[in-house]
Write a protein that holds these residues in place. Structure first.
Motif, PDB file in Angstrom:
ATOM      1  N   GLY A   1       5.647   3.138   1.283  1.00  0.00           N
ATOM      2  CA  GLY A   1       4.423   2.451   1.668  1.00  0.00           C
ATOM      3  C   GLY A   1       4.701   1.329   2.654  1.00  0.00           C
ATOM      4  O   GLY A   1       5.790   1.226   3.234  1.00  0.00           O
ATOM      5  N   LYS A   2       3.713   0.461   2.820  1.00  0.00           N
ATOM      6  CA  LYS A   2       3.805  -0.676   3.733  1.00  0.00           C
ATOM      7  C   LYS A   2       3.327  -1.937   3.028  1.00  0.00           C
ATOM      8  O   LYS A   2       2.395  -1.898   2.231  1.00  0.00           O
TER       9      LYS A   2
ATOM     10  N   GLN B   1       0.839  -1.195   0.000  1.00  0.00           N
ATOM     11  CA  GLN B   1       0.000   0.000   0.000  1.00  0.00           C
ATOM     12  C   GLN B   1       0.876   1.248   0.000  1.00  0.00           C
ATOM     13  O   GLN B   1       1.433   1.632   1.035  1.00  0.00           O
ATOM     14  N   PRO B   2       1.031   1.895  -1.166  1.00  0.00           N
ATOM     15  CA  PRO B   2       1.863   3.111  -1.256  1.00  0.00           C
ATOM     16  C   PRO B   2       1.076   4.344  -0.854  1.00  0.00           C
ATOM     17  O   PRO B   2      -0.168   4.331  -0.832  1.00  0.00           O
ATOM     18  N   PRO B   3       1.744   5.439  -0.535  1.00  0.00           N
ATOM     19  CA  PRO B   3       1.044   6.694  -0.236  1.00  0.00           C
ATOM     20  C   PRO B   3       0.499   7.327  -1.512  1.00  0.00           C
ATOM     21  O   PRO B   3       0.750   6.855  -2.629  1.00  0.00           O
ATOM     22  N   GLN B   4      -0.237   8.406  -1.336  1.00  0.00           N
ATOM     23  CA  GLN B   4      -0.826   9.101  -2.476  1.00  0.00           C
ATOM     24  C   GLN B   4       0.264   9.617  -3.411  1.00  0.00           C
ATOM     25  O   GLN B   4       1.282  10.141  -2.985  1.00  0.00           O
TER      26      GLN B   4
ATOM     27  N   ASP C   1      12.106   9.150   1.250  1.00  0.00           N
ATOM     28  CA  ASP C   1      10.669   9.223   0.970  1.00  0.00           C
ATOM     29  C   ASP C   1       9.999   7.902   1.335  1.00  0.00           C
ATOM     30  O   ASP C   1      10.557   6.824   1.115  1.00  0.00           O
ATOM     31  N   GLU C   2       8.801   7.986   1.878  1.00  0.00           N
ATOM     32  CA  GLU C   2       8.064   6.771   2.235  1.00  0.00           C
ATOM     33  C   GLU C   2       7.470   6.134   0.983  1.00  0.00           C
ATOM     34  O   GLU C   2       6.806   6.788   0.181  1.00  0.00           O
TER      35      GLU C   2
ATOM     36  N   SER D   1       7.076   1.059   7.797  1.00  0.00           N
ATOM     37  CA  SER D   1       7.123   1.875   6.580  1.00  0.00           C
ATOM     38  C   SER D   1       8.436   1.642   5.840  1.00  0.00           C
ATOM     39  O   SER D   1       9.512   1.679   6.433  1.00  0.00           O
TER      40      SER D   1
END
Length: 467
Positions: free
Chosen positions: A272-273, A190-193, A269-270, A292
């Motif tokens: 995701g998880k 699940q990546p960030p926006q 940079d993040e 993360s």
């Protein structure tokens, strides 16, 4: 003369019964009373231990308060529960809350009330189920049930840069239990926006990391493919993990939105998880997420050695600029330094060592021996001052693949804070084999400062059939 004495009605003392409920499905409400009448009696003995509990499971408990008396009721009975985790305490709702808020319920002799409470487990460590029974108006019975929550999976991640706006993420999971097999029913990232993740299967194909994105036609197509698989292939793909067994999943995370593509993915940079859904032998389901995942730095050995800037082109490293995201990291370091207006005196920022970066644009992976080819180079000024620059391809530092034609190219003045210029350089391979294109230097013509660049890209040189 007569007097009246007010007598407080007597209340029986309830008996509390608590048991953990486990799958398979119990056919009961998820939270609330089991039925109109209590299912337990005073002689029923329940297990003292809650058994093995893992993070990601939904902890479900049965609470029963019964009246052991045959001739006396329990007055104003109220039952409430809380789950204390290592970090906080959670109230566990049930349908008994309605009667609790009304001051309790009267329980006739030999009767009782019961309820089911539940809570998803999100922390590892000791948990305490705190059950409180109030009765008779001012009497209280409290019981505490301690249990430990462990992680069923060991999750390790390995991340590799795949360009300015993409990364490969390898997630390895291991069954950490000693005597319980697990089945991984879903593996998701699940990546960030602004980012999108796709899973790379064993055949090198890409599929959405989350099954939620599939439409019905795609699901039907996949069902048809599943029916064509052999028994061995189905078993290999079922996700079964025996104790101490492990799986590895590979995802590619890349920028999806226009703004994210322009910015790129920088160090820190993040991304995701990773989220895994698993089931135990008896059908108990759980869901666990990794920490993360962050984008790794793109630094060749010696890059932060400010006293020896030539170390960036050390031959002992296999680092190349192409696909490393070095230019994005330098831009992010410069922006961070500008935003904070200060830096640690003991640290050396990437933008200080490489105030100007050179990055090849779609360089060739193979070249024919003795056949010149032009490569486009992107030069970016990350400093806060305009610079009058010259690109130099120094023959003494090049091996296998050398410059063909002008080796010193004046770039003119390049604007600060992301100003750029694109220039073409002709290269020719002299020897067959695998080489790194190196020997690139940037010179500030105003100050005379030299900025050596790491090797630009790998290229395989092959001979023609008639050579």
């Amino acid at each position: 003369m007569s007097s009246e004495t007010t007598m407080t009605p007597s209340s029986a003392t309830p008996i509390l019964k608590v048991m953990r409920l486990q799958s398979p499905e119990l056919g009961q409400p998820s939270a609330g009373m089991i039925g109109t009448e209590s299912l337990i009696g005073s002689a029923l003995a329940l297990p003292d231990s809650f058994g093995v509990i893992h993070i990601g499971e939904t902890f479900t408990a049965y609470l029963g308060a019964i009246n052991p008396s045959t001739d006396m009721p329990i007055l104003r009975l109220a039952v409430s529960a809380q789950l204390q985790t290592p970090s906080r305490r959670w109230a566990l709702p049930s349908k008994l809350d309605v009667s609790n808020n009304a001051g309790g319920v009267d329980v006739p002799p030999s009767c009782g009330v019961d309820a089911i409470v539940l809570r998803s487990l999100e922390e590892v460590g000791q948990h305490i189920l705190r059950v409180e029974v109030g009765y008779g108006g001012n009497k209280t019975l409290r019981k505490f049930y301690r249990f430990n929550v462990a992680s069923p999976l060991h999750i390790r991640e390995l991340t590799m840069r795949a360009g300015d706006a993409s990364c490969f993420v390898s997630i390895a999971i291991e069954n950490a239990t000693t005597n319980s097999s697990l089945t991984i029913s879903n593996a998701d990232f699940q990546p960030p926006q602004g980012l999108v993740a796709e899973r790379i299967d064993s055949k090198g194909g890409l599929q959405p990391a989350s099954d939620d994105t599939k439409d019905q036609d795609e699901l039907n197509k996949n069902d048809t493919i599943e029916k064509e698989k052999s028994a061995v292939e189905l078993f290999d793909g079922c996700g079964r993990l025996d104790p101490r067994a492990s799986f590895r999943y590979l995802f590619v995370v890349r920028a999806d939105s226009h703004d994210a593509t322009l910015r790129g993915i920088a160090c820190g940079d993040e991304l995701g998880k990773a989220v895994f859904t698993w089931r135990k032998t008896m059908g108990e389901a759980g869901r666990i997420a990794s920490t993360s995942v962050l984008c790794p730095p793109s630094q060749p050995p010696g890059l932060t050695d400010k006293n020896n800037p030539r170390a960036v082109s050390a031959s002992g490293s296999k680092f190349v600029v192409h696909g490393s995201g070095l230019s994005v990291d330098a831009a992010a370091a410069a922006a961070n330094r500008s935003a904070h207006h200060s830096s640690d005196p003991g640290s050396v920022g990437l933008d200080e060592v490489l105030p100007v970066t050179v990055e090849p644009i779609d360089p060739p992976s193979t070249m024919a021996l003795a056949v010149p080819e032009e490569v486009q180079l992107l030069i970016v000024n990350h400093s806060d001052k305009p610079m009058n620059l010259q690109l130099q391809m120094r023959l003494a530092h090049m091996k296998g693949v050398v410059v063909c034609g002008p080796s010193f190219i004046n770039l003119g003045e390049i604007s600060p804070s992301g100003g750029s210029s694109v220039v073409g350089v002709r290269l020719v391979p002299l020897v067959a084999g695998l080489f790194r294109t190196q020997g690139c230097f940037i010179v500030d013509l105003t100050s005379g400062k030299e900025i050596p660049q790491p090797p630009l890209f790998h290229v395989f040189v092959s001979k023609k059939e008639n050579q």
